[in-house]
Design a protein around this motif. Sequence first.
Motif, PDB file in Angstrom:
ATOM      1  N   ALA A  80       0.837  -1.210   0.000  1.00  7.90           N
ATOM      2  CA  ALA A  80       0.000   0.000   0.000  1.00  7.90           C
ATOM      3  C   ALA A  80       0.873   1.261   0.000  1.00  7.90           C
ATOM      4  O   ALA A  80       0.573   2.223  -0.704  1.00  7.90           O
ATOM      5  N   PHE A  81       1.963   1.234   0.767  1.00  7.20           N
ATOM      6  CA  PHE A  81       2.876   2.378   0.807  1.00  7.20           C
ATOM      7  C   PHE A  81       3.501   2.614  -0.568  1.00  7.20           C
ATOM      8  O   PHE A  81       3.491   3.752  -1.073  1.00  7.20           O
ATOM      9  N   VAL A  82       4.030   1.571  -1.174  1.00  7.49           N
ATOM     10  CA  VAL A  82       4.675   1.701  -2.489  1.00  7.49           C
ATOM     11  C   VAL A  82       3.667   2.149  -3.535  1.00  7.49           C
ATOM     12  O   VAL A  82       3.951   3.037  -4.356  1.00  7.49           O
ATOM     13  N   THR A  83       2.468   1.592  -3.498  1.00  6.01           N
ATOM     14  CA  THR A  83       1.426   1.957  -4.472  1.00  6.01           C
ATOM     15  C   THR A  83       1.080   3.438  -4.336  1.00  6.01           C
ATOM     16  O   THR A  83       0.992   4.154  -5.339  1.00  6.01           O
ATOM     17  N   ALA A  84       0.903   3.900  -3.108  1.00  6.42           N
ATOM     18  CA  ALA A  84       0.568   5.317  -2.876  1.00  6.42           C
ATOM     19  C   ALA A  84       1.695   6.228  -3.346  1.00  6.42           C
ATOM     20  O   ALA A  84       1.446   7.274  -3.962  1.00  6.42           O
ATOM     21  N   LYS A  85       2.940   5.825  -3.097  1.00  9.59           N
ATOM     22  CA  LYS A  85       4.094   6.638  -3.525  1.00  9.59           C
ATOM     23  C   LYS A  85       4.170   6.694  -5.042  1.00  9.59           C
ATOM     24  O   LYS A  85       4.443   7.750  -5.609  1.00  9.59           O
ATOM     25  N   ARG A  86       3.931   5.572  -5.695  1.00  8.24           N
ATOM     26  CA  ARG A  86       4.001   5.538  -7.170  1.00  8.24           C
ATOM     27  C   ARG A  86       2.886   6.378  -7.785  1.00  8.24           C
ATOM     28  O   ARG A  86       3.099   7.078  -8.765  1.00  8.24           O
ATOM     29  N   GLN A  87       1.700   6.328  -7.193  1.00  7.60           N
ATOM     30  CA  GLN A  87       0.576   7.089  -7.735  1.00  7.60           C
ATOM     31  C   GLN A  87       0.747   8.586  -7.491  1.00  7.60           C
ATOM     32  O   GLN A  87       0.313   9.393  -8.307  1.00  7.60           O
ATOM     33  N   ALA A  88       1.405   8.940  -6.391  1.00  8.95           N
ATOM     34  CA  ALA A  88       1.646  10.346  -6.093  1.00  8.95           C
ATOM     35  C   ALA A  88       2.795  10.900  -6.913  1.00  8.95           C
ATOM     36  O   ALA A  88       2.869  12.117  -7.134  1.00  8.95           O
ATOM     37  N   GLY A  89       3.681   9.982  -7.360  1.00 10.65           N
ATOM     38  CA  GLY A  89       4.913  10.320  -8.019  1.00 10.65           C
ATOM     39  C   GLY A  89       4.844  11.147  -9.213  1.00 10.65           C
ATOM     40  O   GLY A  89       5.641  11.876  -9.646  1.00 10.65           O
TER      41      GLY A  89
END
Length: 89
Positions: A80-89
Amino acid sequence: MTDQAMIENELRALLRDCLGLSQQRVDAFDADTGLFGHLPELDSMAVATLLTEMEDRLGLVIEDDEIDGEMLESFGALLAFVTAKRQAG
């Protein structure tokens, strides 16, 4: 393959490579699989390596204040952390 599936595969590969886990073991991880405090391979030194590799291989910038026990508690939380970071990226 969806973006979510690609992120999940990349994260599994990172855990396999950084922690020296077998592909079979990593493939068996589900959202509730415990990580930090549950996997003996994931000690404090391995956390530093894992975070560095996440930044390098996934193109993330992880700030110090984003790192906490909850993020590393389970495979689902880290995903969930990685997904959120990638989507915010």
